[in-house]
Design an enzyme around this catalytic site. Structure first.
Site, PDB file in Angstrom:
ATOM      1  N   CYS A  89       0.812  -1.224   0.000  1.00  0.00           N
ATOM      2  CA  CYS A  89       0.000   0.000   0.000  1.00  0.00           C
ATOM      3  C   CYS A  89       0.842   1.269   0.000  1.00  0.00           C
ATOM      4  O   CYS A  89       0.362   2.321  -0.422  1.00  0.00           O
ATOM      5  CB  CYS A  89      -0.937   0.013   1.209  1.00  0.00           C
ATOM      6  SG  CYS A  89      -2.142  -1.330   1.212  1.00  0.00           S
ATOM      7  N   GLN A 152      -4.947  -9.168   5.669  1.00  0.00           N
ATOM      8  CA  GLN A 152      -5.115  -7.813   6.171  1.00  0.00           C
ATOM      9  C   GLN A 152      -6.428  -7.621   6.915  1.00  0.00           C
ATOM     10  O   GLN A 152      -6.482  -6.949   7.945  1.00  0.00           O
ATOM     11  CB  GLN A 152      -5.014  -6.816   5.014  1.00  0.00           C
ATOM     12  CG  GLN A 152      -3.623  -6.720   4.414  1.00  0.00           C
ATOM     13  CD  GLN A 152      -3.450  -5.497   3.537  1.00  0.00           C
ATOM     14  OE1 GLN A 152      -4.239  -4.552   3.593  1.00  0.00           O
ATOM     15  NE2 GLN A 152      -2.403  -5.495   2.729  1.00  0.00           N
ATOM     16  N   ARG A 216     -19.806   8.803  -0.299  1.00  0.00           N
ATOM     17  CA  ARG A 216     -21.235   8.569  -0.079  1.00  0.00           C
ATOM     18  C   ARG A 216     -21.798   9.672   0.817  1.00  0.00           C
ATOM     19  O   ARG A 216     -21.223   9.990   1.857  1.00  0.00           O
ATOM     20  CB  ARG A 216     -21.470   7.203   0.576  1.00  0.00           C
ATOM     21  CG  ARG A 216     -21.075   6.020  -0.286  1.00  0.00           C
ATOM     22  CD  ARG A 216     -21.535   4.708   0.333  1.00  0.00           C
ATOM     23  NE  ARG A 216     -20.896   4.466   1.619  1.00  0.00           N
ATOM     24  CZ  ARG A 216     -19.736   3.831   1.780  1.00  0.00           C
ATOM     25  NH1 ARG A 216     -19.079   3.380   0.725  1.00  0.00           N
ATOM     26  NH2 ARG A 216     -19.235   3.643   2.977  1.00  0.00           N
ATOM     27  N   SER A 219     -25.395   8.886   4.501  1.00  0.00           N
ATOM     28  CA  SER A 219     -25.442   7.625   5.243  1.00  0.00           C
ATOM     29  C   SER A 219     -25.635   7.905   6.729  1.00  0.00           C
ATOM     30  O   SER A 219     -25.465   9.030   7.200  1.00  0.00           O
ATOM     31  CB  SER A 219     -24.159   6.830   5.008  1.00  0.00           C
ATOM     32  OG  SER A 219     -24.269   5.538   5.570  1.00  0.00           O
ATOM     33  N   SER A 243     -11.462   0.718   3.672  1.00  0.00           N
ATOM     34  CA  SER A 243     -11.172   1.447   2.436  1.00  0.00           C
ATOM     35  C   SER A 243     -11.863   0.786   1.247  1.00  0.00           C
ATOM     36  O   SER A 243     -12.259  -0.377   1.300  1.00  0.00           O
ATOM     37  CB  SER A 243      -9.664   1.509   2.201  1.00  0.00           C
ATOM     38  OG  SER A 243      -9.107   0.206   2.130  1.00  0.00           O
ATOM     39  N   HIS A 344      -8.902   3.815  -2.266  1.00  0.00           N
ATOM     40  CA  HIS A 344      -7.551   3.315  -1.987  1.00  0.00           C
ATOM     41  C   HIS A 344      -7.023   2.552  -3.202  1.00  0.00           C
ATOM     42  O   HIS A 344      -6.953   1.318  -3.191  1.00  0.00           O
ATOM     43  CB  HIS A 344      -7.600   2.425  -0.757  1.00  0.00           C
ATOM     44  CG  HIS A 344      -6.293   1.926  -0.265  1.00  0.00           C
ATOM     45  ND1 HIS A 344      -5.073   2.438  -0.678  1.00  0.00           N
ATOM     46  CD2 HIS A 344      -5.992   0.932   0.627  1.00  0.00           C
ATOM     47  CE1 HIS A 344      -4.093   1.787  -0.062  1.00  0.00           C
ATOM     48  NE2 HIS A 344      -4.634   0.873   0.727  1.00  0.00           N
ATOM     49  N   CYS A 374       0.031   1.970   6.565  1.00  0.00           N
ATOM     50  CA  CYS A 374       0.304   0.567   6.846  1.00  0.00           C
ATOM     51  C   CYS A 374       0.463  -0.173   5.526  1.00  0.00           C
ATOM     52  O   CYS A 374      -0.079   0.233   4.493  1.00  0.00           O
ATOM     53  CB  CYS A 374      -0.808  -0.048   7.683  1.00  0.00           C
ATOM     54  SG  CYS A 374      -2.457   0.074   6.962  1.00  0.00           S
ATOM     55  N   GLY A 376       1.221  -4.216   3.494  1.00  0.00           N
ATOM     56  CA  GLY A 376       1.200  -5.664   3.552  1.00  0.00           C
ATOM     57  C   GLY A 376       2.538  -6.238   3.983  1.00  0.00           C
ATOM     58  O   GLY A 376       3.598  -5.704   3.661  1.00  0.00           O
TER      59      GLY A 376
END
Length: 388
Positions: A89, A152, A216, A219, A243, A344, A374, A376
């Site tokens: 990432c 993850q 969005r 919500s 994400s 993402h 963060c 992987g």
């Protein structure tokens, strides 16, 4: 002494899964922001010593060194090389680190850093090819941690459990991310950093895609409470507090102060401090906590000195755990929304976030900004930028 400065930073709007950018080739999409940099700065592409490009789904149209393909698709001189980086990432954040290191060391005078991911075309896990060529990490690594895989989503759930972060807290964080992003869009806060992409709709009409489409509106906590857990019954991680799968790209022009002056450029910010850390690959996503501590120590700064922090919202539990560990101000974290709202596009996320960060610092007159992500395998980058 040579330094590293960001002259300009530009991105596309982020497309949602199967949305406006989903039918574009990754090289063409990358070329769009490369050429946007030249238009915005007057950069002569022949002066670029390297294009350092983050990407994680290096299969199909994103294989064969997408960094080099981006250069060629942009019509830049064949003499300009390209490089592809995979730090999961954080790939395009690492690309900025590498560009900065290159100009400070004297290997480069001018570098472009960024990244791309079209996740609609190359979904997560595609590069594993169903295990036909073996599995990532391998038996020795799994034996070391007494597990049969790293995941993850499960790591995010472990973090939520460890820190006592509730489903309601995560859902509220998700709502806040969307509300902040919607407000930023309405106020035109992203306009100066987005290079509109011409796209063809299904009816054949061409339009300029210039607005992040994962946001969005309207919500509620009640709506989010109705979503099913994503990683097993009884879990608290859902699509509403994680994400989004996305498509997008971004690019930053990196050079030294002296070289910027010689070209007539006025830089936005200096790359003040850049670090990377490793952490437990089982929980995997706690890396921004030690990365932040390492960056602040190396910089000789405290968190109180940092006016804004962009911590990637891979999952709500990650950013909420970071807040609990650091004691940071919630209002200073991702003030324009994060990955839960904006998306993402993995290999391009570091560049997207840093583009948003540096423009926000300039707009608000913030001296220091921090970015951490963060990654992987249990890693994290952290970068401190200083406004110029």
């Amino acid at each position: 002494m040579r330094d590293a400065v960001i002259v300009d930073a530009v991105r596309t709007a982020v497309g949602r899964r199967d949305g406006s950018l989903s039918r574009l080739h990754s090289a063409s999409l990358s070329a769009h922001v490369l050429n946007a940099l030249t238009e915005r700065t007057g950069l002569d592409p022949s002066l670029v010593d390297d294009v350092i490009w983050g990407c994680t789904g290096t299969v199909g149209m994103q294989t064969g060194c997408i960094g080099r393909a981006a250069v060629l698709a942009a019509g830049w001189p064949e003499t300009v090389p390209g490089l592809t980086i995979d730090r999961q990432c954080g790939s395009s954040q690492q690309a900025v680190h590498q560009a900065a290191a290159g100009v400070i060391s004297g290997q480069y005078d001018v570098a472009v850093a960024g990244g791309v991911e079209v996740m609609s075309a190359i979904p997560l896990g595609t590069t594993r090819l169903d295990g036909r060529f073996g599995e990532p990490f391998g038996p020795d690594v799994f034996a070391r941690y007494d597990v049969d895989r790293f995941h993850q989503g499960l790591g995010a759930q472990l973090i939520a459990d460890e820190y006592g972060i509730t489903r309601t807290e995560m859902d509220q964080h998700g709502l806040d991310s969307h509300a902040r992003a919607a407000r930023a869009i309405d106020e035109g806060r992203f306009t100066g950093q987005i290079a509109p992409v011409p796209v063809i709709d299904q009816d054949g009409a061409t339009r300029a895609f210039d607005t992040d489409e994962g946001v969005r509106r309207g919500s509620t906590l009640e709506t989010l409470a109705g979503l099913r857990p994503a990683f097993g019954e009884g879990g608290s991680i859902t699509a509403g507090n994680a994400s989004q799968v996305s498509d997008g790209t971004g690019a930053l022009l990196v050079t030294t102060s002296d070289h910027a002056r010689s070209q007539g450029w006025t830089p936005l910010a200096r790359v003040h401090t850049a670090v990377v850390v490793g952490t437990d690959p089982v929980t995997m996503l706690k890396g921004p906590i030690p990365a932040t501590a390492k960056a602040l120590k190396k910089a000789g700064l405290s968190l109180d000195d940092i006016g804004v922090y962009e911590i990637n919202e891979a999952f709500a539990s990650v950013t909420l755990a970071w807040l609990k560990e650091t004691g940071a101000d919630y209002e200073r974290m991702n003030p324009l929304g994060g990955a839960m709202a904006l998306g993402h596009p993995i290999g391009g996320s570091g560049a997207r976030i840093m583009t948003t960060l540096v423009h926000h610092m300039r707009d608000q007159g913030i001296r220091y900004g921090l970015q951490s992500m963060c990654e992987g395998g249990g890693m994290a980058n952290a970068t401190i930028l200083e406004l110029l």
